[in-house]
Design an enzyme around this catalytic site. Sequence first.
Site, PDB file in Angstrom:
ATOM      1  CD  GLU A 275      -2.898   0.920   2.398  1.00 61.32           C
ATOM      2  OE1 GLU A 275      -4.159   1.642   2.231  1.00 61.32           O
ATOM      3  OE2 GLU A 275      -2.725   0.010   3.240  1.00 61.32           O
ATOM      4  N   GLY A 276       0.562   2.324  -0.906  1.00 57.95           N
ATOM      5  CA  GLY A 276       1.185   3.310  -0.902  1.00 57.95           C
ATOM      6  C   GLY A 276       0.309   4.551  -0.454  1.00 57.95           C
ATOM      7  CB  THR A 277       0.388   8.051  -1.389  1.00 59.43           C
ATOM      8  OG1 THR A 277       1.721   8.443  -0.583  1.00 59.43           O
ATOM      9  CG2 THR A 277      -0.553   9.503  -0.850  1.00 59.43           C
ATOM     10  CG  PHE A 278      -2.186   7.214  -5.608  1.00 61.14           C
ATOM     11  CD1 PHE A 278      -2.295   6.278  -6.569  1.00 61.14           C
ATOM     12  CD2 PHE A 278      -1.050   8.114  -5.440  1.00 61.14           C
ATOM     13  CE1 PHE A 278      -1.487   6.410  -7.565  1.00 61.14           C
ATOM     14  CE2 PHE A 278      -0.281   7.984  -6.423  1.00 61.14           C
ATOM     15  CZ  PHE A 278      -0.103   7.337  -7.626  1.00 61.14           C
ATOM     16  CB  VAL A 281      -0.558  -4.564  -4.510  1.00 57.53           C
ATOM     17  CG1 VAL A 281      -0.410  -5.903  -5.096  1.00 57.53           C
ATOM     18  CG2 VAL A 281       0.179  -3.655  -5.450  1.00 57.53           C
ATOM     19  CE  LYS A 299       1.176  -4.060 -10.345  1.00 56.50           C
ATOM     20  NZ  LYS A 299       1.979  -3.856 -11.272  1.00 56.50           N
ATOM     21  CG  ASP A 400      10.568   2.026 -14.138  1.00 59.49           C
ATOM     22  OD1 ASP A 400      11.607   1.950 -13.470  1.00 59.49           O
ATOM     23  OD2 ASP A 400       9.486   2.321 -13.405  1.00 59.49           O
TER      24      ASP A 400
END
Length: 542
Positions: A275-278, A281, A299, A400
Amino acid sequence: MNPSTWITFLIVIIFPYSHGYLNLYLNLREVQRLLGLEAELYYVRDGSVNQYALNFVVPVPSKIDSLQFTWENLAGYPLPYSIDVTANSAALYPPQLNISATGNVPRSSQIFSISLPCTGLAAAEVMITININISVSHNNLTSLVLKRRKICTKLEKVPSSRVLIDSMPSYSKSTNIFYFAVGTAAVMIIILALFVILFYVRNKKDKRTVEYNNRPTSSFLTTMPRNTVSSTYNESCRSVPSYSLLDERSKDLQERIAELTVQRCRVRLSSVVMEGTFGRVYLGSYTTENAKEETVIIKTVSDHASQVQISLLLQEGMSMYSLNHKNVLSILRVSIEDHTAPFLLFPYKNTKNLKMFLQKCKLSPEGVSHTLTTQEVVDMALQVIHGIQYLHKKHLLHKDLATRNCVVDDKLKIQIADNALSRDLFPSDYHCLGDNENRPVKWLAIESLLHKTFSTNSDIWAFGVLLWELTTLAQQPYIEIDPFEMAAYLKDGYRLAQPINCPDELFAVMAYCWAMSADERPTLTQLQVCLQEFYTQLTRYV
């Protein structure tokens, strides 16, 4: 023999008689445009004439209406030339040079072009002959004959403007150009005025939309079915509404999404993996058409994510669409419904993020969860090479490549994944250099960092950094270097140091990937051979 094989053959074989007076060739961009290959094709190199290349008839697709050649005078004295281009067909307008038909070869590398516009009156394959005569001396004339096969298609309606302009007498063209310019200016003024009006209307509409979205609504997570879906799910599922992407130009992306779309009621979330800011997964499941439940990785973004973030999730998540390779993680399904965040579904076989796996391999108070041997590291690197080779054969650049964008299972089988949500889940790996764009600065090749140009060679640079990550258990590369100083640091010749306990053979492969010139970096085939030989040596002692 197909064109790709021919060009590879032509690039290598050149006549040995060198006079050092001329270069005449197709540059990298032109060969890529005509034949889809990363190479240069020389007709004359340092005075050596490549007769094989001259005899090869290059096909010109219908969508390409010009040819470009690069040439340079190496003699140190004037080299007079004459050029004649012939093509007799109703399907093609007379070819036009952007330089004079006679003159002197320039003493610096320059490009000249030949326009080949089709008339649209007939469908045909037009043979074009380009005669270039160069006077090396009073009694030495070099004649070069190049041939092109231009594909022209018949149009249902030929643009009248083209016919009129080409059929006008020369004295009236300048007058018509003046009126055309005035008319164009008037049209531009009208378009600008319409744009201002549309912007004003759109702005008012956006304000209403914001007011509507700010009203209290339930999270999309709370509206999901929590129970296992039964075999009669089709009766209870809502039809999937259309979903408008932020990027209206991405029509192909919308078609791909339509092919993979499943109803939301067939998807069930189980637990949060990352989990991130927005970004989030999940581990979850979805019910197939045969009422079989399949475990998947999902995702998605939170309910407060912006339209830009949703659009990026879809674009980047769909980059591995319709790929089939054991070392590439391709998207499985997509679930989209109005007023909810999209779900991107990926196959799950007890896999985990490679970067997080490597970090857990480090020493900890509880001990070592897994000790990677050099043999295992080399095997994992070879799997990444196989995946990248497959992507490049499909004419896809990853751009990337890093451990954060790979997954690994319990048997150390690697799959290359897309970079969707990576900026949010691994924020320390991305930096903004004042251009309002988060980029993986410390994984980028020098040309990608300076000019934002990407190629198979830039992916090879990133592979070198990924290999360094494997040997250091996902340490942060260039941790002591400020992101704004990376370009200068690389231009001065500095690179990542050899990791502790990293064999010289393995570090030599990394360093080889970080050559300043893209052309001096190894190919994936060369990397595969080197690592495979090293892997074989390691297995002899096990």
